[in-house]
Each structure stands twice: as structure tokens, then as C-alpha cells.
Scaffold this motif. Structure first.
Motif: not given
Length: 195
Positions: A115, A145-146, A149, A154-155, A157, A159-160, A163-164, A176
């Protein structure tokens, strides 16, 4: 990383002066820089305290102030915000960025906080298994980012979250920062026609 490993003197004021003494800086300049750093970092209220009496956050601030008093052109920091609460972390990061701007210094920071790195860095180097595996701007690195991970890194939040969204089949790009997320959602909204 561990502030206790850096402190070598018994008093705060002497710790601020120690590096300058080692460099042979004249007394007048030394006093000026020590005073400036104490004021700049807001440590004048505990200027005469024993270093052993300081909290972990105060010790980290003192370490940073002591190094910056020497005015290095290149500053290498290893997890400078480790163990700090959010307010202390932001204080340290703000001081680092202010120093970079004021002295046009190069800052190299080792950190697991993606972050912070996404928000602050101009360039990122990602190490995995002792090898350099990525090198680029935050936009370039977090585009994959994948892979970060998958490496156990970590990436940010946000970005997570994106990704979802990609896994759910939404046509969004990796982001990001919050600004990028808003722009990407606006594009998605425009493409889908939904409010």
C-alpha cells in the motif's frame, strides 16, 4: 528495522549529533543541524531524555532524524515503519518524502507494505528467492498483481478487490490506487449502461 540496533548513545541530543561528530562537522554547523532536526521531527520536548526511556516509535523517529541530520544524498531504509501504529507510520513516511523533496535525495526503501509503495514509490523492484523478478513503475508492477500474489507478496487492498472483480468476469484492469479504481469503475459503468 529494529531501532534499538541503531542507537549508540545515552541521550537524545547526543544521538542526533553522533553521526555529525563522526563526519567531523564543525560545532556551529552541528548545533544548527541538531536543532533543525529536533524541531523538524518534533522531538524538542524529549531532547534531553535518555534514549533508553523512549518508545519504539520515538526511537525510530530519532534514528531517522539522526541520519537525516547528516544530509545524505542517498538514503537506504529497511522497513522504516515496521511495528508502528498508523499515525506513527504516516509521520515517518511524511518525513521521508519531505526530506526527499527538500534535498532532492534518492530514497531506497525495503518494505513489505505494498500500500505504501504503491502510493509513494516512483519505481519498484520486486525480489523473489533472492532474484530480481520485476522492475518498473507502480503501474507496471501492479499490472501483474496476480503474479505478486502467487509469489506470496501482498498487494494494495484495492488491487485485491479488482483481482476479485476480474475473477467474477468483470472487464476491469488491475489498479493500485483509489483514483485508478474510480476511473476504472466509471469506464465499467459507461460500458454497461448501468447506474
Amino acid at each position: 528495522q529494529d531501532p534499538d540496533d541503531q542507537i549508540v548513545t545515552d541521550k537524545v541530543w547526543h544521538e542526533l549529533a553522533f553521526g555529525l561528530e563522526s563526519l567531523g562537522v564543525e560545532q556551529k554547523t552541528m548545533r544548527l543541524r541538531v536543532g533543525e532536526m529536533a524541531s523538524y521531527f518534533g522531538i524538542q520536548n524529549w531532547f534531553h531524555r535518555q534514549t533508553s526511556e523512549l518508545s519504539g516509535g520515538q526511537k525510530q523517529l530519532l534514528n531517522l532524524a539522526s541520519v537525516m541530520a547528516m544530509q545524505p544524498e542517498i538514503l537506504i531504509l529497511d522497513e522504516p515503519t515496521a511495528g508502528l501504529d498508523p499515525v506513527g507510520r504516516e509521520d515517518i513516511l511524511r518525513n521521508i518524502l519531505d526530506y526527499r523533496a527538500a534535498k532532492n535525495a534518492t530514497i531506497m526503501m525495503v518494505s513489505h507494505s505494498m500500500n505504501d509503495m504503491a502510493r509513494l514509490a516512483d519505481r519498484l523492484f520486486v525480489m523473489n528467492g533472492g532474484r530480481l523478478v520485476m522492475d518498473g513503475t507502480p503501474a507496471e508492477v501492479f499490472r501483474d498483481a496476480a503474479s505478486l500474489v502467487d509469489m506470496g507478496l501482498d498487494v494494495p487492498e484495492i488491487t485485491r478487490v479488482f483481482l476479485q472483480l476480474q475473477k467474477l468476469g468483470l472487464p476491469v484492469a488491475p489498479v493500485y490506487s483509489m483514483e485508478q479504481a474510480v476511473a476504472e469503475l466509471k469506464k465499467l459503468k459507461g460500458e454497461s449502461g448501468h447506474a
